[in-house]
Scaffold this active site. Structure first.
Site, mmCIF file in Angstrom:
data_model
loop_
_atom_site.group_PDB
_atom_site.id
_atom_site.type_symbol
_atom_site.label_atom_id
_atom_site.label_comp_id
_atom_site.label_asym_id
_atom_site.label_seq_id
_atom_site.Cartn_x
_atom_site.Cartn_y
_atom_site.Cartn_z
ATOM 1 N N SER A 1 -0.248 3.327 10.594
ATOM 2 C CA SER A 1 0.545 4.523 9.877
ATOM 3 C C SER A 1 1.018 5.405 11.233
ATOM 4 O O SER A 1 0.090 5.831 12.020
ATOM 5 C CB SER A 1 -0.215 5.344 8.955
ATOM 6 O OG SER A 1 0.456 6.400 8.831
ATOM 7 N N THR B 1 5.265 -5.893 8.050
ATOM 8 C CA THR B 1 4.655 -4.737 8.946
ATOM 9 C C THR B 1 4.519 -3.166 8.214
ATOM 10 O O THR B 1 5.105 -3.404 7.008
ATOM 11 C CB THR B 1 5.706 -4.412 10.043
ATOM 12 O OG1 THR B 1 6.954 -3.950 9.676
ATOM 13 C CG2 THR B 1 5.939 -5.426 10.796
ATOM 14 N N ASN B 2 4.342 -2.456 8.787
ATOM 15 C CA ASN B 2 4.196 -0.955 8.314
ATOM 16 C C ASN B 2 5.486 -0.245 8.526
ATOM 17 O O ASN B 2 6.618 -1.041 9.103
ATOM 18 C CB ASN B 2 3.336 -0.157 9.017
ATOM 19 C CG ASN B 2 2.700 1.069 8.130
ATOM 20 O OD1 ASN B 2 3.298 1.613 7.387
ATOM 21 N ND2 ASN B 2 1.216 0.967 8.127
ATOM 22 N N LYS C 1 -3.314 -4.303 9.392
ATOM 23 C CA LYS C 1 -1.824 -4.226 8.897
ATOM 24 C C LYS C 1 -1.039 -3.396 10.385
ATOM 25 O O LYS C 1 -1.573 -2.333 10.631
ATOM 26 C CB LYS C 1 -1.589 -2.986 7.721
ATOM 27 C CG LYS C 1 -0.133 -2.805 7.523
ATOM 28 C CD LYS C 1 0.094 -2.189 6.245
ATOM 29 C CE LYS C 1 1.479 -1.702 5.974
ATOM 30 N NZ LYS C 1 1.548 -1.289 4.374
ATOM 31 N N ALA D 1 0.748 -1.190 -0.050
ATOM 32 C CA ALA D 1 0.091 0.010 -0.020
ATOM 33 C C ALA D 1 0.931 1.228 -0.001
ATOM 34 O O ALA D 1 1.969 1.414 0.550
ATOM 35 C CB ALA D 1 -0.812 0.044 1.187
ATOM 36 N N ASN E 1 -6.737 -1.120 0.928
ATOM 37 C CA ASN E 1 -6.256 -0.577 2.329
ATOM 38 C C ASN E 1 -6.998 0.680 2.796
ATOM 39 O O ASN E 1 -6.907 1.675 2.074
ATOM 40 C CB ASN E 1 -4.779 -0.353 2.480
ATOM 41 C CG ASN E 1 -4.051 -0.056 3.459
ATOM 42 O OD1 ASN E 1 -4.484 0.910 4.215
ATOM 43 N ND2 ASN E 1 -2.912 -0.616 3.819
ATOM 44 N N PHE F 1 -1.789 9.944 4.708
ATOM 45 C CA PHE F 1 -2.703 9.549 3.916
ATOM 46 C C PHE F 1 -3.286 10.740 2.885
ATOM 47 O O PHE F 1 -4.741 11.200 3.038
ATOM 48 C CB PHE F 1 -3.871 9.142 4.900
ATOM 49 C CG PHE F 1 -3.631 7.995 5.907
ATOM 50 C CD1 PHE F 1 -2.717 6.961 5.429
ATOM 51 C CD2 PHE F 1 -4.349 7.742 6.964
ATOM 52 C CE1 PHE F 1 -2.327 5.868 6.229
ATOM 53 C CE2 PHE F 1 -4.268 6.592 7.483
ATOM 54 C CZ PHE F 1 -3.275 5.840 7.261
#
Ligand SMILES: Cc1cc2nc3c(=O)[nH]c(=O)nc-3n(C[C@H](O)[C@H](O)[C@H](O)COP(=O)(O)O)c2cc1C
Length: 338
Positions: free
Chosen positions: A187, A250-251, A222, A69, A151, A122
């Site tokens: 995030s 992972t992020n 996530k 993503a 996502n 975002f």
């Protein structure tokens, strides 16, 4: 010269001369236009890796390496990305409301460390517009023949205690276009978002989505790499209770110890320095649960890809490694897998 060499010898050096977000916009603009031209797509397909099919979540993936993503947040370049040979594509993060993200500059490149820091926050067109765009792709006949994940995340202006309603809006708008939905609770660039990983908040969110999910669309979460063992254990319990189909691990990380202090920036760190930490998390999850894991973090070559499978991952996602290596990365990994 093949596509891999052309990328590493010509395209990347040129892209790396300019500001990272400008380079990204240039690349995504090119892929967006390419998505409309069948002849160009046919050219891209010549560089696809050989098929290495795999079934996960009851879904067939032509190969196990997907695009993570954040690269195509708004789903503008699906046909071109599919033609490049990814085994699946995850668009987003999409939020319920359109939003501009944080002020620029907000992506930083660290060539020596093979890393990026981003604090995009975002930036995206919002669930309604993205849903319309996806409908148009469907109607145009160019919808890709590979799984597409969507996502979703919380809009910045929505208070944390109203997060479930915000995710639900995006879920309802986007589910019919998605082969799987990812709830992004990790995030670092939306204030408070990571607290949705805490047991109580996560359970409330997962329950709300589960009640709405009558068609049993695979729903994944996530997670961040910066979790303690008790935090991870609580997440796994919550996922099992709420029939979560998979975990993306992972992020980006908030640990910037690999970056010289003078050049450090606020945001999430991705790329090579994240590799070990995210592999360790994959291993921790698969040791504790049978929930399928998609590994993301620091995949730059066949060896780092193998490491994720050995840790128990079912599928992989690349982002920063693809920026540094280009189409050769996919061929190297998929070609090298048994
Ligand atoms: C510029 C940039 C933007 C990103 N945007 C998102 C996003 O919108 N949603 C998300 O879940 N992850 C996002 N990510 C995280 C990636 O999907 C991936 O999980 C992370 O970068 C670790 O993988 P990598 O080391 O291969 O880059 C972003 C990463 C980068 C570098």
């Amino acid at each position: 010269m093949n596509a891999a060499e052309a990328y590493e010898k010509i395209v990347r050096p040129l892209l790396f001369l300019i500001d990272p977000e400008t380079a990204h916009n240039f690349a995504i603009g090119f892929l967006r236009r390419a998505s409309q031209v069948e002849l160009v797509l046919r050219g891209f397909r010549r560089f696809q890796p050989a098929a290495k099919p795999k079934t996960v979540f009851g879904m067939r993936f032509p190969n196990p390496v997907g695009l993570a993503a954040g690269f195509d947040k708004d789903g503008v370049a699906l046909p071109a990305l599919a033609a490049l040979g990814f085994g699946f594509i995850e668009i987003g993060t999409v939020t319920a409301k359109p939003q501009p993200g944080n002020p620029r500059p907000r992506i930083f490149r660290f060539s020596e460390q093979q890393a990026l820091i981003n604090r995009l926050g975002f930036n995206n067109d919002g669930a309604d517009l993205v849903a319309n765009r996806l409908r148009q792709w469907r109607e145009s006949g160019r919808w890709p023949a590979i799984p597409v994940g969507i996502n979703i995340g919380k809009s910045k202006t929505t208070p944390l205690d109203q997060a479930p309603a915000d995710y639900l809006h995006s879920f309802r708008r986007l589910r019919k276009f998605a082969d799987y939905i990812v709830l992004n609770v990790s995030s670092p660039n939306t204030p408070g978002l990571r607290s949705l990983q805490e047991r109580e908040s996560l359970s409330i969110l997962l329950r709300a989505i589960r009640e709405e999910n009558r068609t049993d669309k695979p729903v994944l979460i996530k997670i961040a790499p910066d979790l303690s063992t008790p935090e991870l254990e609580a997440i796994i319990v919550s996922c099992e209770e709420n029939h979560v189909a998979g975990i993306i691990a992972t992020n980006t990380t908030l640990n910037h110890s690999s970056i010289p202090t003078a050049r450090d920036e606020a945001g999430g760190l991705s790329g090579a320095p994240l590799r070990e930490k995210s592999t360790a998390l994959v291993r921790d999850i698969t040791a504790r649960s049978t929930i399928p894991v998609i590994a993301s973090g620091g995949i730059f070559d066949l060896e780092s890809a193998r490491e994720k499978f050995e840790a128990g991952a079912e599928l992989l996602q690349v982002y920063t490694g693809y920026i540094f290596r280009g189409p050769g990365l996919l061929r190297e990994i998929v070609g090298g897998l048994k």
